[in-house]
Design a protein around this motif. Structure first.
Motif, short mmCIF file in Angstrom:
data_model
loop_
_atom_site.label_atom_id
_atom_site.label_comp_id
_atom_site.label_asym_id
_atom_site.label_seq_id
_atom_site.Cartn_x
_atom_site.Cartn_y
_atom_site.Cartn_z
N TYR A 46 0.82 -1.21 0.00
CA TYR A 46 0.00 0.00 0.00
C TYR A 46 0.86 1.26 0.00
O TYR A 46 2.03 1.23 0.39
CB TYR A 46 -0.94 0.03 1.21
N GLN A 47 0.26 2.36 -0.42
CA GLN A 47 0.85 3.68 -0.33
C GLN A 47 -0.25 4.69 -0.01
O GLN A 47 -1.29 4.72 -0.68
CB GLN A 47 1.55 4.10 -1.62
N VAL A 48 -0.03 5.49 1.02
CA VAL A 48 -0.93 6.59 1.39
C VAL A 48 -0.17 7.89 1.20
O VAL A 48 0.99 7.99 1.64
CB VAL A 48 -1.42 6.46 2.85
N TYR A 49 -0.77 8.87 0.56
CA TYR A 49 -0.05 10.11 0.27
C TYR A 49 -0.99 11.31 0.31
O TYR A 49 -2.21 11.19 0.17
CB TYR A 49 0.61 10.03 -1.11
N ALA A 50 -0.41 12.50 0.54
CA ALA A 50 -1.17 13.74 0.56
C ALA A 50 -0.22 14.88 0.25
O ALA A 50 0.99 14.80 0.52
CB ALA A 50 -1.84 13.96 1.91
N LEU A 79 -4.82 6.92 -2.02
CA LEU A 79 -4.49 5.60 -1.51
C LEU A 79 -4.34 4.63 -2.67
O LEU A 79 -5.20 4.56 -3.55
CB LEU A 79 -5.60 5.11 -0.57
N ASN A 80 -3.24 3.88 -2.68
CA ASN A 80 -3.04 2.74 -3.58
C ASN A 80 -2.88 1.49 -2.70
O ASN A 80 -1.99 1.44 -1.85
CB ASN A 80 -1.79 2.91 -4.44
N TYR A 81 -3.74 0.51 -2.92
CA TYR A 81 -3.73 -0.68 -2.07
C TYR A 81 -3.86 -1.92 -2.96
O TYR A 81 -4.73 -1.97 -3.84
CB TYR A 81 -4.91 -0.61 -1.09
N GLU A 82 -3.00 -2.89 -2.73
CA GLU A 82 -3.08 -4.15 -3.45
C GLU A 82 -2.84 -5.30 -2.49
O GLU A 82 -1.90 -5.28 -1.70
CB GLU A 82 -2.05 -4.21 -4.58
N HIS A 83 -3.72 -6.32 -2.58
CA HIS A 83 -3.60 -7.50 -1.74
C HIS A 83 -3.55 -8.73 -2.63
O HIS A 83 -4.53 -9.08 -3.29
CB HIS A 83 -4.79 -7.59 -0.78
N ASN A 84 -2.39 -9.35 -2.70
CA ASN A 84 -2.22 -10.60 -3.43
C ASN A 84 -2.50 -11.73 -2.45
O ASN A 84 -1.76 -11.93 -1.49
CB ASN A 84 -0.80 -10.69 -3.99
#
Length: 272
Positions: free
Chosen positions: A124-128, A172-177
């Motif tokens: 994941y990446q959270v940014y502002a 937010l970019n979120y990836e769950h493999n």
């Protein structure tokens, strides 16, 4: 399609401190020349052919126990077992190397790569960030769109390029493999299932709307609303290929009829 030319020169100083802290100072001169289907430079000044800025920035980064792959001139991160935190401050100074603009930027981001056995891997990446001051769209935050059929991990794949511009934003970019997932019934294929979530919130000040919303421009702002993409797909096809199925959930209505709510994208992923 949108085309823009960028000429850039920069000087960087990097110093790695103890316990995962690092600092990078950068001086950059950028010159943008819009070429096709973008607001031309002369929209921001009579006879202006290029949009030029000179920026000075400082980035602080904390990545505890991060590992690297290094060569003589390059260094690539292999990640950290802990979240990576970055904070960047940028100041544009007019009058240096044809720079004409005066604005400041702040950007904050947290990213992590988490192994969650037996439930796979989360990335994941959270940014502002925010831009203080009025400036042409090239120096604001242009939400990354993708108009190709090749999946872009760092873009919104159902968004067209230069569709949204902002001076305040968070995302937010979120990836769950999740590993085999539904493909447990076909173990010999070694397929992997995943799902993705990408969200963006943004707004544009009245000063920047007045400067950039002109005849010939198609720029939009979310004005505090949510842009949301949800996706799933199949990874590790022949250990190389990946297929993503992406749905745009929000906003429900788009101003351009050619923008689709659903897309299928392919990409290459080398799994070891």
């Amino acid at each position: 399609m949108k085309f823009i030319n960028l000429e850039e020169g920069s000087f960087e100083f990097f110093n790695e401190l103890r316990n995962g802290f690092s600092i990078k100072a950068t001086a950059t001169n950028k010159t943008y020349t819009p070429l096709a289907n973008l607001l031309p430079a002369d929209s921001f000044g009579t006879g202006l052919k290029r949009l030029t800025t000179t920026e000075f920035s400082v980035r602080l980064r904390f990545a505890f126990l991060e590992k690297f792959l290094e060569s003589t001139f390059y260094r690539a991160s292999l990640g950290s077992p802990y979240p990576i935190v970055e904070a960047t401050y940028t100041k544009a100074v007019p009058g240096i190397l044809n720079s004409k603009y005066n604005y400041s930027k702040v950007l904050f981001a947290v990213s992590d790569y988490i192994k969650t056995p037996p439930f796979g891997i989360i990335n994941y990446q959270v940014y502002a960030g925010q831009t203080f001051g009025a400036a042409p769209y090239t120096f604001l935050d242009v939400a990354p769109g993708n108009e190709l059929y090749y999946y872009n991990k760092y873009a919104f794949n159902t968004m067209i390029r230069y569709q949204y511009i902002h001076d305040r934003f968070a995302g937010l970019n979120y990836e769950h493999n999740i590993g085999n997932g539904i493909f447990k019934i076909l173990p010999k294929l070694k397929f992997r299932q995943f799902y993705t979530v990408k969200a963006l919130w943004g707004s544009l000040s009245d000063a920047n709307k007045s400067l950039n919303y002109k005849q010939g421009s198609n720029f939009l702002s979310l004005d505090g609303k949510t842009y949301l993409e949800l996706g799933t797909g199949v990874d590790n096809i022949l250990r190389v290929f990946r297929v993503d199925f992406i749905w745009r959930v929000l906003p429900e209505k788009q101003p351009v009829s050619s923008i689709k709510n659903f897309g299928i994208f392919g990409s290459l992923r080398f799994n070891f």
